[in-house]
Design a protein around this motif. Structure first.
Motif, mmCIF file in Angstrom:
data_model
loop_
_atom_site.group_PDB
_atom_site.id
_atom_site.type_symbol
_atom_site.label_atom_id
_atom_site.label_comp_id
_atom_site.label_asym_id
_atom_site.label_seq_id
_atom_site.Cartn_x
_atom_site.Cartn_y
_atom_site.Cartn_z
ATOM 1 N N TYR A 110 5.990 -13.814 5.346
ATOM 2 C CA TYR A 110 4.945 -14.844 5.224
ATOM 3 C C TYR A 110 5.601 -16.229 5.326
ATOM 4 O O TYR A 110 6.792 -16.372 5.004
ATOM 5 N N VAL A 140 -3.334 -0.981 5.609
ATOM 6 C CA VAL A 140 -3.998 -1.645 6.723
ATOM 7 C C VAL A 140 -3.835 -0.879 8.050
ATOM 8 O O VAL A 140 -4.617 -1.085 8.975
ATOM 9 N N VAL A 147 11.898 4.874 10.626
ATOM 10 C CA VAL A 147 11.455 6.211 11.047
ATOM 11 C C VAL A 147 11.178 6.156 12.542
ATOM 12 O O VAL A 147 10.375 5.348 13.009
ATOM 13 N N CYS A 163 0.823 -1.217 0.000
ATOM 14 C CA CYS A 163 0.000 0.000 0.000
ATOM 15 C C CYS A 163 0.855 1.264 0.000
ATOM 16 O O CYS A 163 0.492 2.258 -0.630
ATOM 17 N N TYR A 220 -6.903 -5.041 3.433
ATOM 18 C CA TYR A 220 -5.784 -5.885 3.001
ATOM 19 C C TYR A 220 -5.297 -5.316 1.674
ATOM 20 O O TYR A 220 -5.662 -4.173 1.330
ATOM 21 N N ILE A 221 -4.469 -6.052 0.943
ATOM 22 C CA ILE A 221 -3.882 -5.454 -0.259
ATOM 23 C C ILE A 221 -4.987 -5.110 -1.269
ATOM 24 O O ILE A 221 -4.987 -4.037 -1.868
ATOM 25 N N GLU A 222 -5.939 -6.036 -1.418
ATOM 26 C CA GLU A 222 -6.989 -5.873 -2.431
ATOM 27 C C GLU A 222 -7.684 -4.518 -2.353
ATOM 28 O O GLU A 222 -7.972 -3.913 -3.382
ATOM 29 N N GLU A 232 11.805 2.627 4.592
ATOM 30 C CA GLU A 232 11.348 1.289 5.017
ATOM 31 C C GLU A 232 12.334 0.703 6.028
ATOM 32 O O GLU A 232 13.531 0.665 5.769
ATOM 33 N N LYS A 233 11.805 0.219 7.149
ATOM 34 C CA LYS A 233 12.726 -0.278 8.187
ATOM 35 C C LYS A 233 13.306 -1.656 7.854
ATOM 36 O O LYS A 233 14.300 -2.077 8.434
ATOM 37 N N HIS A 260 -4.356 -15.675 -1.141
ATOM 38 C CA HIS A 260 -5.734 -16.093 -1.423
ATOM 39 C C HIS A 260 -6.328 -15.238 -2.530
ATOM 40 O O HIS A 260 -7.348 -15.567 -3.108
ATOM 41 N N SER A 261 -5.672 -14.117 -2.847
ATOM 42 C CA SER A 261 -6.155 -13.224 -3.913
ATOM 43 C C SER A 261 -5.593 -13.666 -5.258
ATOM 44 O O SER A 261 -4.467 -14.165 -5.328
ATOM 45 N N SER A 280 6.640 -7.400 5.020
ATOM 46 C CA SER A 280 5.585 -8.259 5.589
ATOM 47 C C SER A 280 5.398 -9.512 4.741
ATOM 48 O O SER A 280 5.194 -10.603 5.280
HETATM 49 C C1 FAD Z 1 0.081 -15.120 5.490
HETATM 50 C C2 FAD Z 1 -0.652 -13.929 4.942
HETATM 51 C C3 FAD Z 1 -1.302 -14.014 3.716
HETATM 52 C C4 FAD Z 1 -1.971 -12.908 3.171
HETATM 53 N N1 FAD Z 1 -2.580 -13.025 1.955
HETATM 54 C C5 FAD Z 1 -3.216 -11.944 1.428
HETATM 55 C C6 FAD Z 1 -3.869 -12.030 0.142
HETATM 56 O O1 FAD Z 1 -3.913 -13.085 -0.486
HETATM 57 N N2 FAD Z 1 -4.497 -10.919 -0.330
HETATM 58 C C7 FAD Z 1 -4.498 -9.718 0.348
HETATM 59 O O2 FAD Z 1 -5.077 -8.749 -0.164
HETATM 60 N N3 FAD Z 1 -3.897 -9.627 1.552
HETATM 61 C C8 FAD Z 1 -3.262 -10.691 2.100
HETATM 62 N N4 FAD Z 1 -2.658 -10.584 3.332
HETATM 63 C C9 FAD Z 1 -2.702 -9.294 4.049
HETATM 64 C C10 FAD Z 1 -1.611 -8.358 3.532
HETATM 65 O O3 FAD Z 1 -0.329 -8.930 3.687
HETATM 66 C C11 FAD Z 1 -1.633 -7.029 4.273
HETATM 67 O O4 FAD Z 1 -2.936 -6.507 4.246
HETATM 68 C C12 FAD Z 1 -0.678 -6.064 3.562
HETATM 69 O O5 FAD Z 1 0.660 -6.471 3.756
HETATM 70 C C13 FAD Z 1 -0.915 -4.649 4.032
HETATM 71 O O6 FAD Z 1 -0.099 -3.802 3.265
HETATM 72 P P1 FAD Z 1 0.439 -2.440 3.882
HETATM 73 O O7 FAD Z 1 1.313 -1.826 2.829
HETATM 74 O O8 FAD Z 1 -0.690 -1.659 4.442
HETATM 75 O O9 FAD Z 1 1.303 -2.903 5.151
HETATM 76 P P2 FAD Z 1 2.573 -3.876 5.234
HETATM 77 O O10 FAD Z 1 2.636 -4.795 4.085
HETATM 78 O O11 FAD Z 1 2.592 -4.442 6.585
HETATM 79 O O12 FAD Z 1 3.776 -2.852 5.054
HETATM 80 C C14 FAD Z 1 4.140 -1.950 6.077
HETATM 81 C C15 FAD Z 1 5.628 -1.679 5.948
HETATM 82 O O13 FAD Z 1 5.980 -0.617 6.832
HETATM 83 C C16 FAD Z 1 7.254 -0.905 7.389
HETATM 84 N N5 FAD Z 1 7.372 -0.111 8.613
HETATM 85 C C17 FAD Z 1 6.622 -0.218 9.745
HETATM 86 N N6 FAD Z 1 7.016 0.711 10.667
HETATM 87 C C18 FAD Z 1 8.029 1.428 10.081
HETATM 88 C C19 FAD Z 1 8.851 2.512 10.526
HETATM 89 N N7 FAD Z 1 8.706 3.053 11.735
HETATM 90 N N8 FAD Z 1 9.796 2.997 9.680
HETATM 91 C C20 FAD Z 1 9.946 2.464 8.438
HETATM 92 N N9 FAD Z 1 9.199 1.418 7.976
HETATM 93 C C21 FAD Z 1 8.249 0.921 8.777
HETATM 94 C C22 FAD Z 1 7.201 -2.421 7.622
HETATM 95 O O14 FAD Z 1 8.497 -2.969 7.740
HETATM 96 C C23 FAD Z 1 6.462 -2.893 6.371
HETATM 97 O O15 FAD Z 1 7.327 -3.228 5.315
HETATM 98 C C24 FAD Z 1 -2.010 -11.689 3.909
HETATM 99 C C25 FAD Z 1 -1.357 -11.593 5.136
HETATM 100 C C26 FAD Z 1 -0.700 -12.701 5.667
HETATM 101 C C27 FAD Z 1 -0.026 -12.579 7.004
#
Ligand code: FAD
Length: 329
Positions: free
Chosen positions: A42, A294, A95, A12, A305-307, A31-32, A49-50, A38
């Motif tokens: 896994y 998220v 950060v 996202c 979630y990602i979708e 990015e840390k 699942h998407s 994330s």
């Molecule tokens: C096993 C598993 C399977 C999944 N399958 C699906 C799927 O099929 N379809 C789907 O839509 N979703 C799926 N999800 C959910 C999906 O992974 C999350 O919804 C998605 O990763 C959210 O994206 P995001 O960018 O919001 O956050 P994240 O992917 O969590 O990214 C946040 C980033 O911020 C970084 N960060 C955090 N704090 C700091 C800081 N202070 N300074 C710098 N960087 C920082 C973290 O290291 C991380 O890289 C699944 C989740 C899991 C656990």
């Protein structure tokens, strides 16, 4: 002075970066960990699942012959997006603090893995930090023993051992099946009396069949009371039972670091942890700080979630671009 700094290179955060680029703004992503940390964490052999089209960001096609991409394909895909779109990402830099200045711009303070501090200036901040900061601890005695883990990577280290999984959602069910297939003696301890709706529809019958046949020892309506070096102690139908055990996987989910947002002045709901934001622009109560992905869900991580979280970037980019053009006029 940067026009926008995005905290977090998850799907996202990267979708937001691409949407800003489309508006002529080149953001800096900090990015840390690694890119899409994330997803990197896994389980090794996990499948999304998407379908691939629902994971696409930045107008870059996710090409795979598979109906559900693997973790590895996901990692390759998001790395390709960064490369193709030329997104600036500073990896392994955390950060630590965001300070709002009197002129309504921000100072972003970071620290790398060697403890070296850096400071950036920016007009806008996008917080896309996800929710994988802390595991949901059970708070039972023995949870800090070395045999306890809060994540599952793959079955091999558990071969020949008695493993207990605590939880009843996708991560617990997937891990139980993978361990069972590797010949591991698996017990699942779950408080509920049936699996939740969110468990993948094509996995649920496979798991239930293994549980009914006793190939996976499924303990419904059971609570974990204590973990000892050689056993787990549970409460089942009001009775205390001690079960021989080598390893415990507590797969009960994660939650975000709420203090991170609060320290920036962003209000969060004391119960749900959900930040205060305008759902049209994704701007928080602090002018110039936006959220994406998220992190917007607080502790209800299964609603974004990602979708769907990948579309927040477009809203953020529209709002930042509109603000920039107002300032130019
Ligand atoms: C096993 C598993 C399977 C999944 N399958 C699906 C799927 O099929 N379809 C789907 O839509 N979703 C799926 N999800 C959910 C999906 O992974 C999350 O919804 C998605 O990763 C959210 O994206 P995001 O960018 O919001 O956050 P994240 O992917 O969590 O990214 C946040 C980033 O911020 C970084 N960060 C955090 N704090 C700091 C800081 N202070 N300074 C710098 N960087 C920082 C973290 O290291 C991380 O890289 C699944 C989740 C899991 C656990």
């Amino acid at each position: 002075m940067e026009k926008a700094i995005i905290i977090g290179a998850g799907p996202c955060g990267l979708a937001t970066a691409a949407a800003l680029q489309d508006k002529g703004i080149e953001p800096l992503v900090i990015e840390k960990g690694c890119i899409v940390q994330s997803i990197y964490e896994y389980p090794t052999f996990m499948q999304f699942h998407s379908t691939p089209d629902l994971l696409e960001i930045g107008g870059v096609p996710f090409v795979t012959p598979n109906d559900k991409p693997s973790r590895r394909e996901g990692l390759e895909y998001y790395a390709t997006v960064v490369r193709r779109r030329g997104i600036r990402v500073r990896t392994y830099e955390e950060v630590k603090q965001v300070i709002r200045r009197e002129d309504q711009t921000f100072e972003v303070h970071t620290e790398d893995r060697h403890g070296i501090a850096a400071r950036y200036e920016t007009a806008n901040v996008v917080v896309a930090t996800g929710y994988f900061d802390w595991p949901n601890y059970l708070g039972v005695p023995g949870e800090d023993l070395p045999k306890v883990a809060h994540t599952f990577r793959e079955a091999h280290p558990y071969v020949g051992r008695k493993v207990a999984i605590i939880g009843g959602r996708n991560s617990a069910v997937d891990a139980a099946l993978e361990l069972y297939r590797a010949g591991v003696d698996v017990t699942v301890v779950y408080r509920g009396e049936e699996l939740t709706e969110s468990v993948k529809s094509w996995v649920k019958p496979v798991f239930l069949s293994r549980a009914e046949k006793g190939k996976i020892n499924m303990l419904w309506k059971t609570e974990l009371l204590e973990i000892t070096p050689a056993t787990i102690i549970v409460s089942r139908n009001g009775t205390r039972e001690e079960i021989p055990n080598d390893d415990v996987l507590v797969l009960t989910g994660f939650r975000p670091d709420r203090s991170f947002l609060r320290n920036m002045g962003v209000q969060t709901d004391p119960e749900t942890g959900q930040p205060a934001y305008n759902p049209e622009t994704m701007e928080t109560n602090v002018h110039g700080i936006y959220i994406a992905g998220v992190v917007a869900a607080g502790s209800r991580a299964n609603v974004i979630y990602i979708e769907n979280g990948r579309f927040h970037g477009q809203q953020v980019a529209d709002a930042i671009a509109a603000k920039s053009s107002e300032q130019t006029v």
